[in-house]
Scaffold this active site. Structure first.
Site, mmCIF file in Angstrom:
data_model
loop_
_atom_site.group_PDB
_atom_site.id
_atom_site.type_symbol
_atom_site.label_atom_id
_atom_site.label_comp_id
_atom_site.label_asym_id
_atom_site.label_seq_id
_atom_site.Cartn_x
_atom_site.Cartn_y
_atom_site.Cartn_z
ATOM 1 N N ARG A 43 -5.432 17.991 75.239
ATOM 2 C CA ARG A 43 -6.518 17.435 76.051
ATOM 3 C C ARG A 43 -6.908 16.069 75.506
ATOM 4 O O ARG A 43 -7.110 15.899 74.312
ATOM 5 C CB ARG A 43 -7.711 18.390 76.049
ATOM 6 C CG ARG A 43 -8.884 17.814 76.798
ATOM 7 C CD ARG A 43 -9.848 18.863 77.232
ATOM 8 N NE ARG A 43 -11.205 18.364 77.225
ATOM 9 C CZ ARG A 43 -12.273 19.077 77.517
ATOM 10 N NH1 ARG A 43 -12.146 20.344 77.837
ATOM 11 N NH2 ARG A 43 -13.470 18.561 77.481
ATOM 12 N N SER A 50 -14.259 22.012 80.977
ATOM 13 C CA SER A 50 -14.787 20.900 81.775
ATOM 14 C C SER A 50 -13.682 20.057 82.399
ATOM 15 O O SER A 50 -13.778 19.635 83.546
ATOM 16 C CB SER A 50 -15.690 20.018 80.914
ATOM 17 O OG SER A 50 -16.718 20.800 80.360
ATOM 18 N N ARG A 86 -16.047 26.148 68.052
ATOM 19 C CA ARG A 86 -16.832 25.737 69.216
ATOM 20 C C ARG A 86 -16.270 26.399 70.474
ATOM 21 O O ARG A 86 -16.999 26.938 71.286
ATOM 22 C CB ARG A 86 -16.785 24.222 69.310
ATOM 23 C CG ARG A 86 -17.700 23.617 70.324
ATOM 24 C CD ARG A 86 -17.523 22.105 70.290
ATOM 25 N NE ARG A 86 -18.162 21.478 71.425
ATOM 26 C CZ ARG A 86 -19.356 20.930 71.398
ATOM 27 N NH1 ARG A 86 -20.062 20.941 70.286
ATOM 28 N NH2 ARG A 86 -19.855 20.354 72.469
ATOM 29 N N ASP A 87 -14.948 26.348 70.613
ATOM 30 C CA ASP A 87 -14.280 27.101 71.679
ATOM 31 C C ASP A 87 -13.811 28.453 71.130
ATOM 32 O O ASP A 87 -13.080 29.190 71.791
ATOM 33 C CB ASP A 87 -13.083 26.317 72.225
ATOM 34 C CG ASP A 87 -13.526 25.000 72.858
ATOM 35 O OD1 ASP A 87 -14.557 25.000 73.557
ATOM 36 O OD2 ASP A 87 -12.856 23.973 72.638
#
Length: 514
Positions: free
Chosen positions: A258, A63, A154-155
């Site tokens: 990030r 994202s 999750r990733d």
């Protein structure tokens, strides 16, 4: 300020395109509005992963990267790639920030606490960056290092932490400088929605060694949690081995690159006005190093400071005197503002922002519609006001519900979005507006992995749609990439893209036939 027919850029977060209908929540969903547009409106596919968005080849999109490229109209080397290159060309091992911190700790005989997401996902962090830090500590003969590891799932596949730990243990065998002192699922350590009740136990573990459970090693802990049906993301804050909490004079190094999911935990250590929960103890750190800049108001020592970007879409609209609205629910608010503006905190002239609160549920499969209906109402009111030349909005559902791995809930999320799109277009049509629809990366179009035989909770490398609704224009290319969106949007407004935007204009006005 009633003036014009608005142009809406709608970003459907996590809505990729996949020819294969199997495990594809978008194909399975009943989407009459989308189907009608796909048959009757100009559309093409855009690349949203790997080299076209400044990532390593074949790395899935995400994202932050997606919104940055949609807003910038050029390829930006991502922090992930930048750090990888620094490791490969030797600059990482020479980074002055790392050397100063370690030298200071050697003098004071204090400890370095390295924390971050242990993952090969490459979205928030990469385990190779941690391994490079361990090699550097070894090179400098500094061995007072404690690791506080956040688990992904999750990733990455939901139960994959043991693979990463195996790699870490191999590195520690080569560079025996550190011990693993705590583990914790990212659900707790990397919240971004001010759910301080998740972050507080992480802080207490890091600063006081407080934990409901203690295990001799990380593997034993993970086997225990798997047996109790708790996957990586949801592992509670857990003490490993001997307690080594963060003390006065110690330094912390947060290796996530990030920002959005690193800010909250960082603020618990650094924000003088912190009010999230009562901190029983606040260690006086010698230094807090962040891999990148998480927030200009959080005074971390930054190993890889930001590279400024000029003439992003928001700035160009503003310099042409156009008004713009950015609107999203909490989960994606930073993406349509901070990341869309090239990682710049400032708000441009005539740029307004609306954040619709995301629902307070444990996981979004419990409420697949999230806040889409409230967002749609607010968006329609903004369209009807005719106060804005351009509206940039994000619908989070396909991504956030897709991340849960719950197929049926993701189908419901997609069906909800289809209804919302229909309502938004109705309002735009009534006001003579135009609609561009795209996505930042894929997710919901691939919900199960036959390779791992687990739910596919991560993003994909599939292309994303780019669809124009409003008549009078057509696409001149059969495919493009995310950097082509901003120049194409400016073309719809009759604005020549600035030279910094190297993306192509993909849309052209239909010629009237004589």
């Amino acid at each position: 300020m009633s003036h014009n027919a608005p142009l809406v850029l709608m970003i459907l977060d996590g809505w990729g395109y996949n020819e294969n209908d199997r495990y594809n929540a978008i194909a399975k969903a009943n989407t009459p509005q989308w189907d009608e547009w796909w048959q009757t409106c100009p559309h093409i596919l855009l690349k949203a992963s790997g080299l076209p968005v400044g990532l390593p080849d074949e790395q899935m999109g995400n994202s932050e990267v997606g919104h940055m490229h949609i807003g910038a109209g050029r390829v930006i080397q991502q922090d992930f790639t930048r750090i990888n290159e620094a490791i490969n060309n030797g600059k990482f091992a020479k980074n002055a920030v790392f050397h100063e911190v370690i030298d200071q700790l050697k003098k004071t005989e204090k400890s370095l606490h390295i924390m971050g997401l242990l993952s090969p996902g490459g979205v928030h962090s990469h385990e190779q960056h941690l391994f490079a830090l361990l090699a550097l500590c070894n090179q400098k003969k500094f061995r007072s290092v404690h690791l506080h590891l956040f688990l992904d799932g999750r990733d990455t596949p939901p139960q994959s932490a043991l693979d990463s730990l195996k790699c870490l243990n191999e590195e520690l065998a080569k560079h025996p400088v550190a011990t693993i002192n705590s583990i914790c699922g990212r659900y707790y350590a990397m919240d971004r929605d001010k759910r301080w009740e998740r972050v507080e136990p992480v802080y207490n573990l890091l600063t006081q060694g407080k934990s409901e459970r203690q295990f001799p090693d990380a593997e034993t802990a993970i086997h225990f949690y798997y047996k109790n049906k708790i996957s990586d993301e949801f592992v509670p804050p857990t003490l490993i081995g001997k307690e080594h909490s963060i003390q006065d004079g110690d330094a912390v190094l947060f290796f996530n690159f990030r920002a959005d999911r690193a800010r909250q935990l960082t603020s618990t250590f650094l924000d003088p006005l912190f009010k999230g929960f009562e901190r029983k103890t606040l260690p006086k750190l010698s230094c807090f190093v962040s891999m990148t800049q998480y927030d200009k108001n959080l005074f971390t020592t930054t190993a890889f400071p930001p590279v400024p970007l000029n003439n992003t879409l928001g700035e160009v609209l503003s310099s042409h005197g156009l008004s713009q609205l950015r609107i999203a629910e909490t989960e994606k608010y930073a993406h349509v503002t901070f990341f869309f503006n090239g990682g710049c905190e400032s708000v441009f002239t005539n740029e307004e922002r609306i954040m619709v609160p995301s629902p307070q549920v444990a996981t979004y499969d419990l409420q697949p519609e999230m806040s889409a209906h409230e967002l749609t109402k607010t968006l329609i009111a903004a369209i009807n006001s005719r106060d804005y030349h351009v509206i940039i909005c994000n619908y989070a559902n396909a991504d956030m519900v897709g991340h849960t791995g719950n197929f049926e809930a993701t189908v419901q999320a997609i069906e909800c979005l289809d209804q919302c799109m229909q309502q938004v277009w109705q309002a735009l049509k009534n006001n003579g507006g135009k609609l561009l629809i795209t996505a930042d990366h894929g997710n919901a179009e691939e919900m199960f992995s036959e390779a791992t035989n687990q739910a596919h909770t991560a993003h994909t490398s599939e292309p994303v749609p780019f669809l124009y609704v409003g008549g009078g224009w057509h696409f001149t290319h059969s495919e493009g990439s995310l950097i082509d969106i901003a120049p194409s949007l400016l073309a719809l407004l009759g604005i020549t893209p600035p030279p910094e935007m190297t993306g192509r204009i993909l849309l052209e006005k239909n010629h009237a036939h004589a």
